[in-house]
Design a protein around this motif. Structure first.
Motif, PDB file in Angstrom:
ATOM      1  N   LEU A   1       0.789  -1.236   0.000  1.00 45.76           N
ATOM      2  CA  LEU A   1       0.000   0.000   0.000  1.00 45.76           C
ATOM      3  C   LEU A   1       0.821   1.286   0.000  1.00 45.76           C
ATOM      4  N   ALA A   2       2.079   1.227   0.372  1.00 46.27           N
ATOM      5  CA  ALA A   2       2.892   2.448   0.419  1.00 46.27           C
ATOM      6  C   ALA A   2       3.193   2.941  -0.998  1.00 46.27           C
ATOM      7  N   GLU A   3       3.602   4.196  -1.095  1.00 44.11           N
ATOM      8  CA  GLU A   3       3.972   4.759  -2.400  1.00 44.11           C
ATOM      9  C   GLU A   3       5.207   4.039  -2.926  1.00 44.11           C
ATOM     10  N   GLY A   4       5.115   3.579  -4.164  1.00 43.83           N
ATOM     11  CA  GLY A   4       6.213   2.841  -4.776  1.00 43.83           C
ATOM     12  C   GLY A   4       6.367   1.442  -4.236  1.00 43.83           C
ATOM     13  N   ALA A   5       5.268   0.870  -3.683  1.00 42.08           N
ATOM     14  CA  ALA A   5       5.331  -0.495  -3.139  1.00 42.08           C
ATOM     15  C   ALA A   5       5.624  -1.483  -4.263  1.00 42.08           C
ATOM     16  N   SER A  33     -10.544   4.714  -2.703  1.00 39.71           N
ATOM     17  CA  SER A  33     -10.140   5.806  -1.813  1.00 39.71           C
ATOM     18  C   SER A  33     -10.735   5.683  -0.421  1.00 39.71           C
ATOM     19  N   HIS A  34     -11.985   5.198  -0.343  1.00 35.99           N
ATOM     20  CA  HIS A  34     -12.635   5.078   0.972  1.00 35.99           C
ATOM     21  C   HIS A  34     -11.907   4.060   1.849  1.00 35.99           C
ATOM     22  N   SER A  35     -11.635   2.873   1.302  1.00 38.11           N
ATOM     23  CA  SER A  35     -10.932   1.839   2.078  1.00 38.11           C
ATOM     24  C   SER A  35      -9.511   2.273   2.402  1.00 38.11           C
ATOM     25  N   TYR A  36      -8.870   2.983   1.465  1.00 35.39           N
ATOM     26  CA  TYR A  36      -7.499   3.446   1.699  1.00 35.39           C
ATOM     27  C   TYR A  36      -7.459   4.437   2.863  1.00 35.39           C
ATOM     28  N   GLU A  37      -8.450   5.325   2.909  1.00 31.80           N
ATOM     29  CA  GLU A  37      -8.491   6.318   3.991  1.00 31.80           C
ATOM     30  C   GLU A  37      -8.736   5.653   5.342  1.00 31.80           C
ATOM     31  N   ILE A  38      -9.644   4.691   5.380  1.00 22.22           N
ATOM     32  CA  ILE A  38      -9.920   3.983   6.638  1.00 22.22           C
ATOM     33  C   ILE A  38      -8.689   3.215   7.103  1.00 22.22           C
ATOM     34  N   THR A  39      -8.003   2.560   6.160  1.00 24.84           N
ATOM     35  CA  THR A  39      -6.804   1.802   6.515  1.00 24.84           C
ATOM     36  C   THR A  39      -5.703   2.723   7.025  1.00 24.84           C
ATOM     37  N   ALA A  42      -9.795  -3.058   3.812  1.00 23.88           N
ATOM     38  CA  ALA A  42      -9.045  -3.291   2.576  1.00 23.88           C
ATOM     39  C   ALA A  42      -9.133  -4.750   2.152  1.00 23.88           C
ATOM     40  N   GLN A  43      -9.097  -5.667   3.112  1.00 30.01           N
ATOM     41  CA  GLN A  43      -9.192  -7.083   2.786  1.00 30.01           C
ATOM     42  C   GLN A  43     -10.555  -7.425   2.198  1.00 30.01           C
ATOM     43  N   ASP A  44     -11.631  -6.867   2.768  1.00 27.88           N
ATOM     44  CA  ASP A  44     -12.976  -7.097   2.216  1.00 27.88           C
ATOM     45  C   ASP A  44     -13.080  -6.577   0.794  1.00 27.88           C
ATOM     46  N   HIS A  45     -12.493  -5.403   0.541  1.00 27.83           N
ATOM     47  CA  HIS A  45     -12.550  -4.826  -0.810  1.00 27.83           C
ATOM     48  C   HIS A  45     -11.808  -5.719  -1.813  1.00 27.83           C
ATOM     49  N   ILE A  46     -10.627  -6.193  -1.443  1.00 24.11           N
ATOM     50  CA  ILE A  46      -9.843  -7.052  -2.349  1.00 24.11           C
ATOM     51  C   ILE A  46     -10.544  -8.387  -2.558  1.00 24.11           C
ATOM     52  N   TYR A  47     -11.171  -8.922  -1.517  1.00 27.72           N
ATOM     53  CA  TYR A  47     -11.889 -10.200  -1.647  1.00 27.72           C
ATOM     54  C   TYR A  47     -13.054 -10.066  -2.628  1.00 27.72           C
TER      55      TYR A  47
END
Length: 495
Positions: free
Chosen positions: A397-401, A409-415, A430-435
């Motif tokens: 998730l980090a920049e340049g990962a 954006s919503h899940s990223y902000e919560i994470t 984030a896991q729910d979104h990816i699933y």
């Protein structure tokens, strides 16, 4: 002789049953006064003409229009305003003395809406207080009559299912009662039966009204007399409700109790209505259908229903199951089960590995690796949780990962907010979104891919050959045991 009650008494509505000074004779006199008005409205000479209206390809018998009733009330009850006549007529209709045949809203309209008078048998003066068993018999009877106009509405079907669960022990008796009533109704004339069906349905519109409509029986005079605690919780056909917070009809609400809603009241009402809109309502038939489909799908995997193949080595002398597990080659049953859902594919280590190889071929394996990393985070020691959270962030998730995942954006902000206090469930959103992303996109393509289809088809043929080979091995093993036993016996005898 007409009871000594004036028209203003009727205009003000029925007595408020919540008051402590209940007067049953006055209440009954008011019923008799209303029934005298209804009898005069139905008079053949001075009343409203009752006629049969011809509709498209059908005839509607024994009806009057709302405008005729309003005109009669204004003429015979010395009412000058039509709105006041409609109010008086709505009070009478709310008690079930006449009803519209097109809908279930018990009120009077000054137009061409068709109304029909209720049979005296169902009048409130007969002290009707029907039980839920009577309602269950009525709904059962409706389901037995194959007519479009008698089909159950959604709320009635839900009530029938709820009553069937409540009266499970005596449901057979209720069903027999409904069958007997249907047989009697079929012997009646067609027009008479149609009228009686509408009158019976109007009776239940009063005592079991459509959700959202006014319930004029909620403050019944006899219920009020034996009610000791006004805030108790009671059970009804429509669920559990608090009597103290029930919505009361305009008939029982005094004018001085009415007040204009404040801003907070309106906001609460809007919030409640928005919550009701978001509720997912599913018919009982759909629920039962999905349960049956699920049971049929997993039937061959249930050892209580289907005998497992190969058999359990602990209860039989067949070690085929252990041989299959040592070979790490999935059987057809296991491969077939991966197609049920993504959850089943990920629960099986072989299915998980195959799905990961498929994602690698599509250059999207980072989604599954992130999901597995978050699953592993939930089982690491507590002292390593914070460091593992940072490692997952740096990798996905980090920049340049190196293995960046596609996160909204919503899940990223919560994470990002969760990482301020890292824990085992920091990546849950984030896991729910990816699933969901894998389930809707990658998983269907995996099932259609040659990787899965070839394995599924390749398992079918070897299963038969393996079954035959297993039978031959059983026979050889049993023969070897018997021959060995004979040799040992011969050696012991010779010695």
């Amino acid at each position: 002789m007409m009871p000594v009650l004036s028209i203003p008494t009727l205009r003000s509505g029925l007595p408020d049953c919540r008051s402590s000074d209940l007067n049953v004779p006055v209440h009954r006199q008011l019923w008799l006064f209303i029934e005298d008005i209804v009898t005069r409205i139905q008079d053949e000479t001075e009343g409203v003409p009752i006629r049969t209206v011809k509709s498209f390809m059908t005839k509607i018998p024994s009806v009057v229009t709302g405008a005729d009733i309003v005109q009669w009330l204004m003429k015979n009850l010395t009412v000058e305003d039509s709105a006041e006549a409609m109010h008086i007529g709505s009070l009478i209709a709310a008690q079930g003395y006449f009803f519209p045949i097109s809908d279930h809203v018990l009120c009077l309209r000054d137009d061409g809406t068709l109304y029909r008078f209720q049979a005296p048998y169902f009048w409130p003066s007969n002290c009707w207080e029907p039980e839920n068993t009577d309602y269950a018999i009525y709904l059962c009877k409706r389901t037995m009559q194959n007519k479009t106009r008698l089909e159950l509405a959604d709320y009635e079907a839900e009530n029938l299912a709820r009553l069937q669960r409540a009266f499970a022990r005596k449901w057979e008796f209720i069903y027999m009662q409904a069958e007997a009533q249907v047989k009697i109704d079929r012997k009646k004339d067609k027009i008479e039966r149609k009228i009686l069906d509408s009158q019976e349905r109007a009776f239940w519109d009063v005592h079991r009204p459509v959700p959202g409509c006014v319930n004029t029986t909620e403050m019944d005079i006899r219920k009020c007399r034996r009610m000791k605690n006004p805030h108790r919780v009671k059970k009804s056909v429509y669920g559990v409700v608090e009597e103290g917070t029930q919505s009361q009809s305009p008939i029982h609400t005094s004018l001085h109790h009415c007040r204009k809603g404040t801003k907070e009241d309106v906001e609460k009402e809007i919030l409640f209505l928005n919550t009701q809109l978001d509720r997912h309502c599913l018919k009982m038939s759909k629920v039962a259908e999905s349960l049956i489909t699920y049971a049929e799908q997993y039937m061959e995997y249930d050892p209580f229903v289907t005998t497992p193949e190969p058999s359990n080595p602990w209860t039989s002398d067949d070690p085929t199951l252990w041989d299959l597990e040592m070979s790490k080659e999935p059987s057809q049953q296991r491969v077939k089960k991966w197609g049920f859902s993504l959850e089943e594919a990920l629960k099986d280590p072989v299915g998980q590995e195959l799905f990961l190889k498929f994602l690698e071929s599509e250059f999207s394996s980072e989604n599954l690796r992130f999901w597995l990393a978050v699953q592993g985070l939930k089982s690491v020691p507590q002292q390593d949780v914070a460091q593992r959270v940072q490692d997952i962030w740096a990798e996905f998730l980090a920049e340049g990962a190196p293995s960046s995942i596609n996160l909204d954006s919503h899940s990223y902000e919560i994470t990002s907010q969760n990482l301020k206090d890292p824990g085992r469930y920091s990546y849950e959103d984030a896991q729910d979104h990816i699933y969901k992303l894998m389930k809707s996109d990658s998983y269907p393509r995996f099932l259609r891919s040659s990787v899965y289809q070839d394995l599924l088809m390749a398992r079918k043929k070897p299963e038969t050959e393996q079954g035959r080979r297993t039978s031959l091995e059983k026979f050889t093993r049993s023969m070897g045991k018997s021959l060995t036993g004979k040799r040992l016996t011969g050696l012991m005898q010779s010695s």
